[in-house]
Design a protein around this motif. Structure first.
Motif, PDB file in Angstrom:
ATOM      1  N   SER A 136     -30.296  50.272  25.877  1.00 35.60           N
ATOM      2  CA  SER A 136     -30.593  51.326  26.836  1.00 35.60           C
ATOM      3  C   SER A 136     -31.593  52.275  26.203  1.00 35.60           C
ATOM      4  N   VAL A 137     -32.663  52.481  26.925  1.00 32.80           N
ATOM      5  CA  VAL A 137     -33.771  53.260  26.387  1.00 32.80           C
ATOM      6  C   VAL A 137     -33.899  54.551  27.189  1.00 32.80           C
ATOM      7  N   HIS A 138     -33.862  55.673  26.493  1.00 33.11           N
ATOM      8  CA  HIS A 138     -33.987  56.965  27.154  1.00 33.11           C
ATOM      9  C   HIS A 138     -35.258  57.643  26.664  1.00 33.11           C
ATOM     10  N   LEU A 139     -36.017  58.202  27.584  1.00 35.26           N
ATOM     11  CA  LEU A 139     -37.247  58.871  27.177  1.00 35.26           C
ATOM     12  C   LEU A 139     -37.052  60.381  27.233  1.00 35.26           C
ATOM     13  N   ILE A 140     -37.534  61.054  26.204  1.00 37.39           N
ATOM     14  CA  ILE A 140     -37.431  62.512  26.175  1.00 37.39           C
ATOM     15  C   ILE A 140     -38.822  63.072  25.934  1.00 37.39           C
ATOM     16  N   GLU A 141     -39.101  64.182  26.591  1.00 40.52           N
ATOM     17  CA  GLU A 141     -40.434  64.738  26.427  1.00 40.52           C
ATOM     18  C   GLU A 141     -40.513  65.592  25.172  1.00 40.52           C
ATOM     19  N   GLU A 142     -41.688  65.501  24.541  1.00 38.46           N
ATOM     20  CA  GLU A 142     -41.880  66.103  23.229  1.00 38.46           C
ATOM     21  C   GLU A 142     -41.467  67.585  23.122  1.00 38.46           C
ATOM     22  N   PRO A 143     -41.894  68.448  24.049  1.00 42.36           N
ATOM     23  CA  PRO A 143     -41.536  69.864  23.863  1.00 42.36           C
ATOM     24  C   PRO A 143     -40.024  70.090  23.883  1.00 42.36           C
ATOM     25  N   MET A 144     -39.326  69.281  24.696  1.00 45.95           N
ATOM     26  CA  MET A 144     -37.876  69.426  24.773  1.00 45.95           C
ATOM     27  C   MET A 144     -37.242  69.003  23.447  1.00 45.95           C
ATOM     28  N   ALA A 145     -37.678  67.842  22.934  1.00 44.77           N
ATOM     29  CA  ALA A 145     -37.142  67.356  21.665  1.00 44.77           C
ATOM     30  C   ALA A 145     -37.452  68.351  20.548  1.00 44.77           C
ATOM     31  N   ALA A 146     -38.661  68.889  20.553  1.00 42.36           N
ATOM     32  CA  ALA A 146     -39.054  69.835  19.504  1.00 42.36           C
ATOM     33  C   ALA A 146     -38.183  71.078  19.553  1.00 42.36           C
ATOM     34  N   SER A 147     -37.896  71.557  20.759  1.00 42.19           N
ATOM     35  CA  SER A 147     -37.083  72.767  20.897  1.00 42.19           C
ATOM     36  C   SER A 147     -35.668  72.542  20.383  1.00 42.19           C
ATOM     37  N   ILE A 148     -35.132  71.348  20.677  1.00 45.03           N
ATOM     38  CA  ILE A 148     -33.785  71.040  20.187  1.00 45.03           C
ATOM     39  C   ILE A 148     -33.816  70.949  18.661  1.00 45.03           C
ATOM     40  N   GLY A 149     -34.870  70.284  18.142  1.00 38.28           N
ATOM     41  CA  GLY A 149     -34.987  70.132  16.692  1.00 38.28           C
ATOM     42  C   GLY A 149     -35.210  71.437  15.963  1.00 38.28           C
ATOM     43  N   ASP A 151     -33.883  74.173  16.876  1.00 42.83           N
ATOM     44  CA  ASP A 151     -32.700  75.009  17.125  1.00 42.83           C
ATOM     45  C   ASP A 151     -32.923  76.158  18.089  1.00 42.83           C
ATOM     46  N   LEU A 152     -33.797  75.988  19.059  1.00 43.74           N
ATOM     47  CA  LEU A 152     -33.984  77.074  20.030  1.00 43.74           C
ATOM     48  C   LEU A 152     -32.795  77.077  20.996  1.00 43.74           C
ATOM     49  N   PRO A 153     -32.413  78.243  21.474  1.00 44.61           N
ATOM     50  CA  PRO A 153     -31.251  78.323  22.379  1.00 44.61           C
ATOM     51  C   PRO A 153     -31.629  77.899  23.798  1.00 44.61           C
ATOM     52  N   ILE A 154     -31.953  76.612  23.979  1.00 40.66           N
ATOM     53  CA  ILE A 154     -32.479  76.154  25.261  1.00 40.66           C
ATOM     54  C   ILE A 154     -31.429  76.043  26.366  1.00 40.66           C
ATOM     55  N   HIS A 155     -30.144  76.196  26.005  1.00 41.83           N
ATOM     56  CA  HIS A 155     -29.101  76.162  27.021  1.00 41.83           C
ATOM     57  C   HIS A 155     -29.025  77.476  27.777  1.00 41.83           C
ATOM     58  N   GLU A 156     -29.595  78.519  27.180  1.00 39.14           N
ATOM     59  CA  GLU A 156     -29.449  79.845  27.782  1.00 39.14           C
ATOM     60  C   GLU A 156     -30.509  80.093  28.850  1.00 39.14           C
ATOM     61  N   PRO A 157     -30.172  80.942  29.818  1.00 33.17           N
ATOM     62  CA  PRO A 157     -31.159  81.271  30.845  1.00 33.17           C
ATOM     63  C   PRO A 157     -32.140  82.298  30.311  1.00 33.17           C
ATOM     64  N   SER A 158     -32.869  81.898  29.298  1.00 35.74           N
ATOM     65  CA  SER A 158     -33.777  82.844  28.681  1.00 35.74           C
ATOM     66  C   SER A 158     -34.973  82.056  28.163  1.00 35.74           C
ATOM     67  N   GLY A 159     -36.164  82.645  28.247  1.00 35.43           N
ATOM     68  CA  GLY A 159     -37.378  81.883  27.946  1.00 35.43           C
ATOM     69  C   GLY A 159     -37.619  81.683  26.464  1.00 35.43           C
ATOM     70  N   ASN A 160     -38.040  80.463  26.108  1.00 38.68           N
ATOM     71  CA  ASN A 160     -38.452  80.156  24.739  1.00 38.68           C
ATOM     72  C   ASN A 160     -39.829  79.529  24.824  1.00 38.68           C
ATOM     73  N   MET A 161     -40.761  79.989  23.989  1.00 32.70           N
ATOM     74  CA  MET A 161     -42.061  79.323  23.988  1.00 32.70           C
ATOM     75  C   MET A 161     -42.215  78.517  22.713  1.00 32.70           C
ATOM     76  N   ILE A 162     -42.544  77.249  22.901  1.00 33.95           N
ATOM     77  CA  ILE A 162     -42.740  76.387  21.743  1.00 33.95           C
ATOM     78  C   ILE A 162     -44.138  75.785  21.806  1.00 33.95           C
ATOM     79  N   VAL A 163     -44.825  75.779  20.677  1.00 36.02           N
ATOM     80  CA  VAL A 163     -46.176  75.224  20.618  1.00 36.02           C
ATOM     81  C   VAL A 163     -46.160  74.095  19.595  1.00 36.02           C
ATOM     82  N   ASP A 164     -46.463  72.886  20.065  1.00 29.86           N
ATOM     83  CA  ASP A 164     -46.454  71.716  19.181  1.00 29.86           C
ATOM     84  C   ASP A 164     -47.893  71.284  18.941  1.00 29.86           C
TER      85      ASP A 164
END
Ligand SMILES: Nc1ncnc2c1ncn2[C@@H]1O[C@H](COP(=O)(O)OP(=O)(O)OP(=O)(O)O)[C@@H](O)[C@H]1O
Ligand SMILES: [Mg+2]
Length: 343
Positions: A136-149, A151-164
């Motif tokens: 089973s192959v799952h695709l994840i988009e880079e900015p999302m993976a980067a934010s998780i990696g 440790d940004l609080p992406i579960h919260e209803p609050s904005g995070n800006m990430i630049v890759d």
């Protein structure tokens, strides 16, 4: 169901960051098992049929140094798949490396892809991984993976800006509540800086150098904002007038001038994203600042330049080169997150 569970016991689920410059592979329970350039060396026979000679580091060594019949190719370029066939071969190689070239037992794979690639490209990545044995192959988009990696609080209803800032592209994304609220991608990254250095030395010193040398210069003395101390480096190349090898000394000031244009494009992309961010989320970013990831984030003083240009706090992630694959790996371990952030 019980069989799935049984297989999983023996299987090595994996996460792959398929980057234009580097591909990284993470295996559950083992960590990062491969980190190599995204390069494939192929030999062409008289009928034009290609055979793969080397992949990864061995192939990159061949860049610019290959005899006529062997070509070192980067199958991903400017953040898109430029060569489907070789992308597939490369993926297969990395999946085999992840499993130590042993037969594999139905692994699951999370593959990180550049944001905004087309459905056709997504299908190609998925099919390559499946034909390499992943169930089973799952695709994840880079900015999302980067934010998780990172440790940004992406579960919260609050904005995070990430630049890759990668090799081929720079992606600016605003993430809130596990979703990408806004994203701007430009096809400028470390590669364009290397090209700019090649161009600059040609124009200024009549010196021809290869892209690998340019990358070295960028890493050793490149900077985005003036430093107190001017650093220098001896550079070898070919004199375009005399046609013979020569060595010159270049300074960090000159290299800053050389890479100014691509750096400016990155600054502009960030400004544009800030302008387009909904006001509530923009307010969060003012407080939390901007997080930088990707190899390009390691250019000296880029954080200072961006601070000057935006007036916002700028933080370079602790692990700029591995944030994406570590984030994808974390998704493997968390089924709920896997469902929420992959397609
Ligand atoms: N110390 C450093 N200083 C400056 N640049 C660096 C440094 N280390 C690596 N780079 C550059 O970072 C780039 C590679 O970054 P990264 O591995 O994040 O890209 P990628 O993920 O493969 O590309 P993309 O995300 O565009 O698909 C290359 O251009 C490389 O030259
Ligand atoms: Mg990347």
């Amino acid at each position: 169901m019980i069989f799935d569970w049984f297989y999983r016991l023996f299987s090595h689920d994996l996460a792959i960051d398929l980057g234009t410059a580097n591909t990284l592979v993470y295996v559950k329970g083992k960590g990062i098992v491969a980190n190599e350039p995204s390069v494939v060396a192929v030999q062409r026979d008289s009928r034009g049929v290609r055979t793969v000679k080397a992949v990864g580091r061995a192939a990159k060594e061949m860049l610019g140094r290959t005899p006529g019949s062997i070509e070192a190719i980067r199958p991903l370029k400017d953040g898109v798949i430029a060569d489907f066939e070789l992308t597939e071969k490369m993926l297969k190689y990395f999946i085999a490396v992840a499993h130590n070239h042993r037969a594999i037992v139905r692994p699951r794979a999370v593959i990180c892809i550049p944001y905004g690639i087309t459905e056709v490209e997504k299908r190609a990545v998925r099919e390559s991984a499946e034909s390499a044995g992943c169930t089973s192959v799952h695709l994840i988009e880079e900015p999302m993976a980067a934010s998780i990696g990172a440790d940004l609080p992406i579960h919260e209803p609050s904005g995070n800006m990430i630049v890759d800032i990668g090799g081929g592209t720079t992606e600016v994304a605003v993430i809130s509540l596990l979703g990408i609220v806004f994203s701007k991608s430009v096809r400028i990254g470390g590669d364009k800086m290397d090209e700019a250095i090649v161009h600059y030395l040609k124009k200024r010193f009549n010196l021809l150098i290869g892209e690998r040398t340019a990358e070295q210069i960028k890493i050793v003395i490149g900077s985005a904002f003036p430093e107190e101390e001017i650093r220098t480096m001896q550079v070898k190349g070919r004199d375009l007038v005399a046609g013979i090898p020569k060595t010159i000394e270049v300074t960090s000031e000159e290299i800053r001038e050389a890479i100014q244009e691509p750096i400016n494009v990155i600054v502009e992309a960030i400004r544009y994203a800030l302008e387009k961010t909904p006001p509530e989320l923009a307010a969060d970013i003012v407080d939390k600042g901007i997080i930088l990831v990707g190899g390009g984030a390691m250019i000296r003083n880029l954080d200072i330049l961006l601070r000057e240009e935006t007036g916002l706090p700028i933080l370079v992630a602790e692990n700029p080169l591995t944030a994406v694959v570590l984030g994808s790996g974390r998704v493997l371990d968390n089924l709920k997150l896997l469902r929420e952030v992959t397609t």
